[in-house]
Design a protein around this motif. Structure first.
Motif, PDB file in Angstrom:
ATOM      1  N   SER A 146       0.828  -1.194  -0.726  1.00 56.21           N
ATOM      2  CA  SER A 146       0.351  -0.175  -0.246  1.00 56.21           C
ATOM      3  C   SER A 146       0.832   1.065  -0.006  1.00 56.21           C
ATOM      4  O   SER A 146       2.078   1.521   0.751  1.00 56.21           O
ATOM      5  CB  SER A 146      -0.473   0.129   1.360  1.00 56.21           C
ATOM      6  N   THR A 147       0.262   2.247  -0.687  1.00 47.44           N
ATOM      7  CA  THR A 147       0.961   3.634  -1.012  1.00 47.44           C
ATOM      8  C   THR A 147       1.223   4.475   0.132  1.00 47.44           C
ATOM      9  O   THR A 147      -0.557   3.945   0.896  1.00 47.44           O
ATOM     10  CB  THR A 147       0.989   4.389  -1.601  1.00 47.44           C
ATOM     11  N   PRO A 148       1.699   4.939   0.653  1.00 47.52           N
ATOM     12  CA  PRO A 148       1.553   6.141   2.425  1.00 47.52           C
ATOM     13  C   PRO A 148       0.376   6.615   2.337  1.00 47.52           C
ATOM     14  O   PRO A 148      -0.748   6.770   1.219  1.00 47.52           O
ATOM     15  CB  PRO A 148       2.286   7.427   2.316  1.00 47.52           C
ATOM     16  N   LEU A 149      -0.605   6.681   3.548  1.00 42.34           N
ATOM     17  CA  LEU A 149      -2.032   7.578   3.781  1.00 42.34           C
ATOM     18  C   LEU A 149      -1.653   8.869   3.511  1.00 42.34           C
ATOM     19  O   LEU A 149      -2.000   9.565   2.879  1.00 42.34           O
ATOM     20  CB  LEU A 149      -1.984   7.066   5.351  1.00 42.34           C
ATOM     21  N   GLN A 150      -0.337   9.235   3.829  1.00 39.11           N
ATOM     22  CA  GLN A 150      -0.174  10.721   3.370  1.00 39.11           C
ATOM     23  C   GLN A 150       0.038  10.998   1.824  1.00 39.11           C
ATOM     24  O   GLN A 150       0.806  10.309   1.799  1.00 39.11           O
ATOM     25  CB  GLN A 150       1.217  11.548   4.927  1.00 39.11           C
TER      26      GLN A 150
END
Length: 265
Positions: free
Chosen positions: A168-172
């Motif tokens: 998963s890519t970062p939440l930010q």
């Protein structure tokens, strides 16, 4: 110059449409890469496959995509296989398939022994995982869903990159994502501007996303060159905005709309 992503597009079951990242925040996330979680300074191992690790069943976890020429491809793992075990650790009915996958890769120290189910038959596959040295010394490039202004006049719109090689890519928000050179599997969702669609088309798209989760995201293979940055977008296919095409999620496709040199130390 606009170029179409090479390789066939794969529909990926990535959880609730409303928030891929929110789903990824749960244990293991909706998708998981077959890679180790070694700490800094250790060798990390990757298989090069994306699996649906939300729910393990007696039939194992489903392989959703395989990176061409990576370890998984070389040992014969295929999309749609059901992964039952990795290096002796069972994945069928396990409570935490993501952590089990990671632990199996790390404990194998690069060796791979996979038990899979394919077309009702159990198969044993073996080989070596990809070794990723400490410090990220591999040649690399970038992928981005934020740099540049998408050419809407060409029916190209923004996307959100939600997964890279199953991670998963970062939440930010991130301006760009560094990736190792070579063929990489990306998962994206389209962000077509609503003003370019009529009310009937919007209604059908919302309905599709609500009831057909698997069609909300698309995965594709991108052959990343070292020292290059790839701007990813979604091409709206005007001739496929009929009801059936929207139900089939055929109204858009991922594209590289710009490719520019960008040093990657």
């Amino acid at each position: 110059m606009l170029s179409k992503i090479s390789a066939a597009y794969l529909l990926v079951f990535a959880g609730l449409v409303q928030s891929a990242h929110a789903a990824a925040a749960t244990i293991g996330g909706p998708l998981a890469a077959l890679q180790s979680s070694a700490s800094a300074g250790q060798t990390r191992y990757e298989l090069g496959a994306v699996v649906d690790a939300r729910n393990a069943r007696s039939s194992g976890v489903k392989v959703l995509a395989v990176t061409p020429d990576a370890a998984a491809d070389r040992i014969g793992l295929r999309a749609s296989d059901q992964l039952l075990a990795i290096n002796g650790l069972r994945l069928d009915d396990t409570a935490s398939p993501s952590s089990t996958l990671e632990r199996g890769l790390q404990e194998g120290n690069g060796a791979l022994r996979l038990e899979v189910m394919r077309d009702g038959r159990k198969l044993l596959l073996s080989g070596r995982a990809e070794a990723m040295g400490p410090g990220g010394t591999q040649s690399c490039g970038y992928v981005t869903d934020q740099q540049g202004v998408v050419p809407k006049s060409q029916d190209i719109f923004n996307v959100e990159i939600t997964q890279i090689e199953g991670r998963s890519t970062p939440l930010q928000s991130s301006n760009r994502h560094r990736v190792a050179a070579g063929k990489r599997v990306l998962v994206v969702r389209e962000l077509v501007q609503e003003s370019y669609l009529n009310s009937s088309q919007l209604q059908q798209i919302r309905k599709m996303k609500k009831f057909a989760f698997a069609r909300a995201y698309k995965s594709f293979v991108l052959d990343v060159e070292a020292g290059m940055s790839y701007r990813i977008g979604a091409r709206l296919i005007r001739q496929k905005l009929d009801t059936q095409s929207i139900r089939d999620n055929a109204y858009w496709e991922p594209v590289v709309w710009s490719k520019v040199p960008q040093s990657c130390p």
